[in-house]
Design a protein around this motif. Structure first.
Motif, PDB file in Angstrom:
ATOM      1  N   ASP A 120     -16.661   9.294   0.424  1.00 50.98           N
ATOM      2  CA  ASP A 120     -15.868   8.098   0.741  1.00 50.98           C
ATOM      3  C   ASP A 120     -14.367   8.350   0.579  1.00 50.98           C
ATOM      4  O   ASP A 120     -13.545   7.659   1.175  1.00 50.98           O
ATOM      5  CB  ASP A 120     -16.288   6.935  -0.171  1.00 50.98           C
ATOM      6  N   LEU A 121     -14.033   9.313  -0.277  1.00 46.34           N
ATOM      7  CA  LEU A 121     -12.604   9.603  -0.483  1.00 46.34           C
ATOM      8  C   LEU A 121     -12.175  10.611   0.585  1.00 46.34           C
ATOM      9  O   LEU A 121     -11.884  11.774   0.321  1.00 46.34           O
ATOM     10  CB  LEU A 121     -12.370  10.140  -1.904  1.00 46.34           C
ATOM     11  N   ASN A 122     -12.156  10.099   1.814  1.00 50.55           N
ATOM     12  CA  ASN A 122     -11.896  10.953   2.979  1.00 50.55           C
ATOM     13  C   ASN A 122     -10.397  11.173   3.188  1.00 50.55           C
ATOM     14  O   ASN A 122      -9.562  10.663   2.434  1.00 50.55           O
ATOM     15  CB  ASN A 122     -12.550  10.319   4.215  1.00 50.55           C
ATOM     16  N   GLU A 123     -10.085  11.912   4.240  1.00 54.06           N
ATOM     17  CA  GLU A 123      -8.692  12.250   4.556  1.00 54.06           C
ATOM     18  C   GLU A 123      -7.822  10.989   4.696  1.00 54.06           C
ATOM     19  O   GLU A 123      -6.695  10.941   4.197  1.00 54.06           O
ATOM     20  CB  GLU A 123      -8.682  13.060   5.859  1.00 54.06           C
ATOM     21  N   GLY A 124      -8.381   9.979   5.370  1.00 59.12           N
ATOM     22  CA  GLY A 124      -7.623   8.740   5.564  1.00 59.12           C
ATOM     23  C   GLY A 124      -7.272   8.086   4.234  1.00 59.12           C
ATOM     24  O   GLY A 124      -6.112   7.777   3.955  1.00 59.12           O
ATOM     25  N   ARG A 125      -8.288   7.904   3.396  1.00 55.28           N
ATOM     26  CA  ARG A 125      -8.028   7.240   2.113  1.00 55.28           C
ATOM     27  C   ARG A 125      -7.092   8.078   1.241  1.00 55.28           C
ATOM     28  O   ARG A 125      -6.268   7.520   0.490  1.00 55.28           O
ATOM     29  CB  ARG A 125      -9.350   6.978   1.373  1.00 55.28           C
ATOM     30  N   LEU A 126      -7.215   9.393   1.342  1.00 59.74           N
ATOM     31  CA  LEU A 126      -6.325  10.237   0.535  1.00 59.74           C
ATOM     32  C   LEU A 126      -4.864  10.084   0.957  1.00 59.74           C
ATOM     33  O   LEU A 126      -3.954  10.338   0.167  1.00 59.74           O
ATOM     34  CB  LEU A 126      -6.760  11.709   0.622  1.00 59.74           C
ATOM     35  N   ARG A 127      -4.643   9.677   2.220  1.00 58.50           N
ATOM     36  CA  ARG A 127      -3.261   9.380   2.641  1.00 58.50           C
ATOM     37  C   ARG A 127      -2.616   8.349   1.714  1.00 58.50           C
ATOM     38  O   ARG A 127      -1.399   8.364   1.500  1.00 58.50           O
ATOM     39  CB  ARG A 127      -3.245   8.818   4.066  1.00 58.50           C
ATOM     40  N   MET A 128      -3.424   7.452   1.183  1.00 60.89           N
ATOM     41  CA  MET A 128      -2.882   6.405   0.304  1.00 60.89           C
ATOM     42  C   MET A 128      -2.439   6.960  -1.045  1.00 60.89           C
ATOM     43  O   MET A 128      -1.831   6.242  -1.834  1.00 60.89           O
ATOM     44  CB  MET A 128      -3.913   5.287   0.107  1.00 60.89           C
ATOM     45  N   ALA A 129      -2.761   8.221  -1.323  1.00 62.16           N
ATOM     46  CA  ALA A 129      -2.294   8.856  -2.563  1.00 62.16           C
ATOM     47  C   ALA A 129      -1.032   9.682  -2.329  1.00 62.16           C
ATOM     48  O   ALA A 129      -0.537  10.339  -3.252  1.00 62.16           O
ATOM     49  CB  ALA A 129      -3.402   9.737  -3.145  1.00 62.16           C
ATOM     50  N   ARG A 130      -0.514   9.656  -1.104  1.00 61.73           N
ATOM     51  CA  ARG A 130       0.753  10.355  -0.827  1.00 61.73           C
ATOM     52  C   ARG A 130       1.907   9.531  -1.404  1.00 61.73           C
ATOM     53  O   ARG A 130       2.164   8.410  -0.972  1.00 61.73           O
ATOM     54  CB  ARG A 130       0.950  10.551   0.675  1.00 61.73           C
ATOM     55  N   ILE A 131       2.582  10.092  -2.401  1.00 56.99           N
ATOM     56  CA  ILE A 131       3.621   9.357  -3.131  1.00 56.99           C
ATOM     57  C   ILE A 131       4.880  10.236  -3.180  1.00 56.99           C
ATOM     58  O   ILE A 131       4.794  11.436  -3.473  1.00 56.99           O
ATOM     59  CB  ILE A 131       3.150   9.075  -4.580  1.00 56.99           C
ATOM     60  N   PRO A 132       6.035   9.665  -2.908  1.00 57.94           N
ATOM     61  CA  PRO A 132       7.274  10.463  -2.997  1.00 57.94           C
ATOM     62  C   PRO A 132       7.471  11.022  -4.402  1.00 57.94           C
ATOM     63  O   PRO A 132       7.123  10.369  -5.394  1.00 57.94           O
ATOM     64  CB  PRO A 132       8.371   9.438  -2.652  1.00 57.94           C
ATOM     65  N   PHE A 133       8.022  12.205  -4.475  1.00 59.52           N
ATOM     66  CA  PHE A 133       8.277  12.842  -5.769  1.00 59.52           C
ATOM     67  C   PHE A 133       9.219  11.967  -6.610  1.00 59.52           C
ATOM     68  O   PHE A 133      10.225  11.466  -6.107  1.00 59.52           O
ATOM     69  CB  PHE A 133       8.911  14.224  -5.577  1.00 59.52           C
TER      70      PHE A 133
END
Lengths: 243, 243
Positions: free
Chosen positions: A113-126
């Protein structure tokens, strides 16, 4: 509490508001929230899902306000470009953030369920701090004075509740509303005189239409309760004098 | 009709929206109106009743768009400073306009009713064309590409109806909405692939909450009906493949 009230701007990101398909309710919600804690909302902007437009608005609004709150564009789909735009505006990198990945893993324990799309939501600026969200777990974030919230109202509100206590609350602006039962044009000159005699308050005049035709709401606002009461009494005396 | 669509911005002027007291409905109304005639709304801004803020926003937004529409701040009271702000933004003078005075005289034939406050509504920047308004008679105005409307929705709408036929209408953006009956995170990657395969359309993904939890509306927009139909079919096939 400081003597100079904190100021804020809201940036609503989303094509669907500009096409007229969706009505933005988040900016009104944030406006009321900030008014209640004594922070002055100075500007709201709505821009499209367009990186250049988002970057420009972020940099303009964060430079001139104590706080900037953005809503929208941090979901899992290709049109969610807010996090990348914030990174670009600040000139910092962006990548999957282990803390954010852990939050998502809590909601999606099944690895499939923690697919590529959902992992996009963990992209956070440094350099950003995460803003937890009890509704969907996918975090917002704060970078310097910029707070990045989701666009779904229930999630946005949860994020605002999360950061609210950290904001520099000020003295609340109090307001009194007086229904004039008169047309704006009939009270404009004496109302202007009341405003001139009461410089410590802001007097706004808002026409509306009721069953009797045009009518006017007079709203008096001030951080000083005594100044507010004196101005309200002056407005009421002015209106009584016209009858 | 030109091949490059006209663009527009809306500037909402009013403290009462920023305090959260009043919800702005004018920008959503104008957004839908412009979408229907094929003009792209690029930005909405809300600023306070503050001359410097209004002047800056007018000059930024009129420079980068085909049209700028302002709402609010043209009534008879002291807090109505839009006309003076427009004059300042353009660097032109402003005074009582005989054409506007004549319109007001029509509504207020009794000279005592056409008082100093109401006459303020006849103050028009030099060089502007008036925009008639059947509801209250007090006109809005157009200066170059800037249209200045009232804030009362019924009057604003009458003014927009008045100038609508003069705008450079373009090819209307068509849209199709598909309810995914899936969570955004479950369709993000395949939806991104559909967007990549259909560059002539804009595919937006809008999460919402219904009785079954999170759900998603997919909105596909294009000026080309064939490209729109092909992309919609691809979205539907993608969703069917997930079931």
């Amino acid at each position: 509490m400081s003597n100079t009230p904190a100021t804020a701007a809201v940036l609503v990101i989303g094509d669907e508001v500009l096409s007229g398909r969706t009505r933005d309710s988040n900016s009104g919600y944030i406006a009321q929230y900030l008014t209640n804690i004594g922070i002055d909302l100075k500007e709201v902007r709505v821009v499209a899902d367009d990186e250049a437009a988002i970057v420009e608005a972020i940099n303009a609004l964060r430079a001139r306000n104590t706080y900037l709150f953005t809503t929208g564009g941090i979901g899992p789909t290709h049109d969610d470009i807010t996090a990348d735009s914030v990174a670009k505006a600040f000139g910092v990198g962006i990548d999957h953030d282990p803390r954010a990945v852990a939050m998502l893993r809590e909601r999606f324990p099944n690895a499939a369920d923690l697919n590529e799309g959902r992992l996009r939501m963990a992209r956070i600026p440094f350099g950003a701090d995460l803003i937890a969200n009890k509704v969907s777990k996918a975090p917002g974030f704060r970078l310097e004075n910029v707070f990045v919230f989701a666009g779904v109202p229930s999630i946005m509100q949860a994020m605002l509740d999360e950061v609210g206590p950290t904001l520099a609350a000020g003295v609340k602006v109090l307001s009194e509303s007086v229904r004039a039962d008169a047309k704006e044009g009939d009270i404009a000159t004496p109302l202007g005189a009341v405003q001139k005699a009461h410089p410590g308050v802001a007097i706004g005049s808002y026409p509306f239409v009721d069953e009797g035709g045009f009518n006017t709401n007079i709203v008096i606002r001030s951080r000083d309760p005594e100044a507010l009461a004196a101005a309200k009494a002056a407005v009421e005396a002015m209106l009584a004098g016209l009858r």
